[in-house]
Design a protein around this motif. Structure first.
Motif, PDB file in Angstrom:
ATOM      1  N   ARG A  80      70.867  23.566  13.880  1.00  0.00           N
ATOM      2  CA  ARG A  80      71.927  22.635  14.258  1.00  0.00           C
ATOM      3  C   ARG A  80      73.236  23.350  14.605  1.00  0.00           C
ATOM      4  NH1 ARG A  80      70.813  17.199  12.397  1.00  0.00           N
ATOM      5  NH2 ARG A  80      68.817  17.267  11.356  1.00  0.00           N
ATOM      6  N   LYS A  81      73.396  24.553  14.014  1.00  0.00           N
ATOM      7  CA  LYS A  81      74.621  25.310  14.248  1.00  0.00           C
ATOM      8  C   LYS A  81      74.597  26.028  15.589  1.00  0.00           C
ATOM      9  CE  LYS A  81      77.494  26.787  10.489  1.00  0.00           C
ATOM     10  NZ  LYS A  81      77.162  27.374   9.180  1.00  0.00           N
ATOM     11  N   TYR A  82      73.444  26.632  15.940  1.00  0.00           N
ATOM     12  CA  TYR A  82      73.457  27.471  17.148  1.00  0.00           C
ATOM     13  C   TYR A  82      72.987  26.770  18.420  1.00  0.00           C
ATOM     14  CZ  TYR A  82      68.559  28.628  15.783  1.00  0.00           C
ATOM     15  OH  TYR A  82      67.244  28.577  15.425  1.00  0.00           O
ATOM     16  N   TYR A  83      72.151  25.717  18.310  1.00  0.00           N
ATOM     17  CA  TYR A  83      71.615  25.162  19.562  1.00  0.00           C
ATOM     18  C   TYR A  83      72.687  24.589  20.497  1.00  0.00           C
ATOM     19  CZ  TYR A  83      71.853  20.099  18.839  1.00  0.00           C
ATOM     20  OH  TYR A  83      72.317  18.823  18.692  1.00  0.00           O
ATOM     21  N   PRO A  84      73.800  24.005  19.968  1.00  0.00           N
ATOM     22  CA  PRO A  84      74.783  23.481  20.930  1.00  0.00           C
ATOM     23  C   PRO A  84      75.450  24.572  21.769  1.00  0.00           C
ATOM     24  CG  PRO A  84      75.172  22.593  18.717  1.00  0.00           C
ATOM     25  CD  PRO A  84      74.211  23.731  18.578  1.00  0.00           C
ATOM     26  N   LYS A  85      75.446  25.800  21.247  1.00  0.00           N
ATOM     27  CA  LYS A  85      76.138  26.889  21.953  1.00  0.00           C
ATOM     28  C   LYS A  85      75.211  27.721  22.827  1.00  0.00           C
ATOM     29  CE  LYS A  85      77.584  28.299  17.855  1.00  0.00           C
ATOM     30  NZ  LYS A  85      78.106  29.132  16.791  1.00  0.00           N
ATOM     31  N   MET A  86      73.916  27.412  22.795  1.00  0.00           N
ATOM     32  CA  MET A  86      72.971  28.253  23.528  1.00  0.00           C
ATOM     33  C   MET A  86      73.074  28.070  25.034  1.00  0.00           C
ATOM     34  SD  MET A  86      69.565  27.860  21.276  1.00  0.00           S
ATOM     35  CE  MET A  86      68.457  29.189  21.554  1.00  0.00           C
ATOM     36  N   ASN A  87      73.263  29.182  25.759  1.00  0.00           N
ATOM     37  CA  ASN A  87      73.214  29.106  27.219  1.00  0.00           C
ATOM     38  C   ASN A  87      71.771  29.406  27.656  1.00  0.00           C
ATOM     39  OD1 ASN A  87      72.808  31.888  27.165  1.00  0.00           O
ATOM     40  ND2 ASN A  87      74.993  32.331  27.420  1.00  0.00           N
ATOM     41  N   ILE A  88      71.555  29.471  28.971  1.00  0.00           N
ATOM     42  CA  ILE A  88      70.177  29.644  29.434  1.00  0.00           C
ATOM     43  C   ILE A  88      69.595  30.987  28.998  1.00  0.00           C
ATOM     44  CG2 ILE A  88      68.715  29.895  31.506  1.00  0.00           C
ATOM     45  CD1 ILE A  88      69.198  27.013  30.980  1.00  0.00           C
ATOM     46  N   TYR A  89      70.429  32.027  29.016  1.00  0.00           N
ATOM     47  CA  TYR A  89      69.925  33.339  28.579  1.00  0.00           C
ATOM     48  C   TYR A  89      69.495  33.280  27.107  1.00  0.00           C
ATOM     49  CZ  TYR A  89      69.855  38.148  26.967  1.00  0.00           C
ATOM     50  OH  TYR A  89      69.474  39.330  26.377  1.00  0.00           O
ATOM     51  N   ASP A  90      70.350  32.710  26.246  1.00  0.00           N
ATOM     52  CA  ASP A  90      70.015  32.590  24.815  1.00  0.00           C
ATOM     53  C   ASP A  90      68.728  31.790  24.628  1.00  0.00           C
ATOM     54  OD1 ASP A  90      72.500  33.770  24.325  1.00  0.00           O
ATOM     55  OD2 ASP A  90      73.510  31.835  24.083  1.00  0.00           O
TER      56      ASP A  90
END
Ligand code: ADP
Ligand code: MG
Length: 400
Positions: free
Chosen positions: A141-151
């Protein structure tokens, strides 16, 4: 720490003889349907010095370093560096067969670096503890909102690498979802955990129409339609008018992540059910909505999937497993919507320029959506495998 957790920890320490000599409980890190997981420090230095070592960060077993005298090693800094483990306490309500299954499958997968290995296990009457290396990870829940396509590519490559290893051994995980894939975005590494529902492909299966070729399937379907109308004098397809014995199929998994063939009670499920669930994770990341599906039961889950795919494709998907799908809900259209549209809507980009140019997906996003449609193919026989996925352009990424 709240008092009930404290009490549970006390109890655990006293149930197992010598527990306190070997482990120091630190905190509770997970509480699921089938277990409670604690973080602990492993105090068994001698064990590590005399045996192979385990690196909690990448889950690899490595032999102890060669040394002239063990005394000098005992004084080294490495000796004092704490080793953390995850202690999974399985609830006593779990059946012994189920616990044995989890242990056996983990043992089978011990050589896979992307599966969290089992260090050891203990039993004291009806209590079972699994000891796993502690894997540092972050909350999805913490990292998925910040993930770009590369991530997203890097994350999915890690997940599919793990799936390929599990599937190569003929094992279906059955519960692929973010909390069962521990991922560290800084190190770009992840491991699969929780084989509590996993099974070997082919156990407990009965022939399902989806494994027959098209002609055979068509013929059998016509036969069953004819059978139904003769015996009930009614239109086929509605459960209350169906006189055949109800089908039984493994439905284990988590709502929102269940593949369509699980919902259609396919009796010959394969590793492809994990690919669908991984697709749902990708859909979540691309649309930035978690949970993406939010159904209370299997019927609602089918309605959610039908809303995307449309009733026409859903009907064909049901037929694959000898099921009739019929819906009169106005929000289910015949054609459904493309993943591209859904992604634009969910990321609030559908109100751009009149010609649509302002809303268009980037070429990278288009590639992601193409890959998504291969993972979320309603037909399990056409859905991409983990091995094939690793060759797909979307997952061809260098993460170093
Ligand atoms: P359950 O069957 O109860 O879901 P899991 O094996 O999925 O049990 O573990 C529950 C949670 O405990 C995980 O989602 C994770 O947060 C944590 N956990 C499990 N194993 C480890 C591990 N090896 N390292 C760190 N955390 C872990
Ligand atoms: Mg779990």
């Amino acid at each position: 720490i709240d008092t009930t957790v404290q009490q549970d920890m006390e109890k655990l320490q006293h149930t197992f003889p010598h527990f306190q000599d070997e482990y120091r409980l630190i905190k509770r890190i997970g509480e699921g349907t089938f277990s409670t997981v604690y973080k602990a420090e492993d105090l068994r230095y001698d064990y590590y010095i005399n045996n192979w070592d385990i690196d909690a960060d990448d889950g690899q077993w490595t032999p102890p370093p060669l040394r002239s005298s063990s005394a000098s090693h005992l004084n080294s800094a490495a000796r004092r560096k704490p080793k953390f483990v995850a202690i999974k306490k399985i609830y006593v309500t779990s059946s012994p067969a189920r616990i044995l299954n989890e242990l056996e499958l983990l043992h089978d997968l011990r050589a896979s670096p992307s599966v969290c290995p089992l260090i050891t296990a203990f039993r004291e009457s009806d209590q079972v503890l699994l000891i796993l290396p502690y894997f540092r990870h972050q909350d999805f829940r913490k990292y998925y909102p910040k993930m770009n396509i590369y991530d997203t590519r890097v994350y999915l490559r890690a997940l599919f690498t793990a799936l390929a290893a599990v599937h190569a051994r003929g094992i279906i995980h059955r519960d692929i979802k973010p909390t069962n894939f521990l991922y560290d975005p800084d190190k770009k590494r992840g491991v699969l955990v929780d084989f509590g529902l996993a099974e070997r492909e082919g156990t407990d299966t009965k022939p399902c129409l989806c494994h027959e070729d098209r002609q055979v399937r068509k013929h059998r379907l016509q036969q069953s339609v004819a059978f139904n109308s003769i015996h009930t004098g009614l239109q086929p397809g509605y459960p209350k008018q169906d006189t055949r014995p109800s089908r039984r199929a493994n439905r284990a998994g988590t709502r929102g992540f269940r593949a369509p063939e699980v919902l259609f009670k396919c009796t010959e499920q394969t590793t492809k059910i994990d690919i669908w669930s991984a697709g749902v994770i990708l859909l979540t990341v691309l649309c930035k909505r978690f949970p993406f599906f939010n159904s209370a039961d299997d019927v609602e889950a089918m309605i959610e999937i039908a809303t995307i795919f449309g009733s026409k494709r859903m009907r064909l998907a049901g037929q694959l497993h000898g099921c009739m799908f019929d819906a009169t809900i106005p929000t289910i259209s015949s054609q459904g919507f493309s993943f591209e549209k859904i992604m634009l809507w969910s990321t609030c980009r559908s109100d751009g320029g009149r010609d649509g140019s302002a809303n268009a997906l980037t070429p990278e996003e288009k590639e992601a959506v193409e890959f998504l449609s291969r993972c979320m193919d309603l037909d399990p026989t056409r859905r991409i495998s983990a091995e094939e996925a690793l060759q797909h352009p979307f997952l061809m990424v260098d993460s170093d």
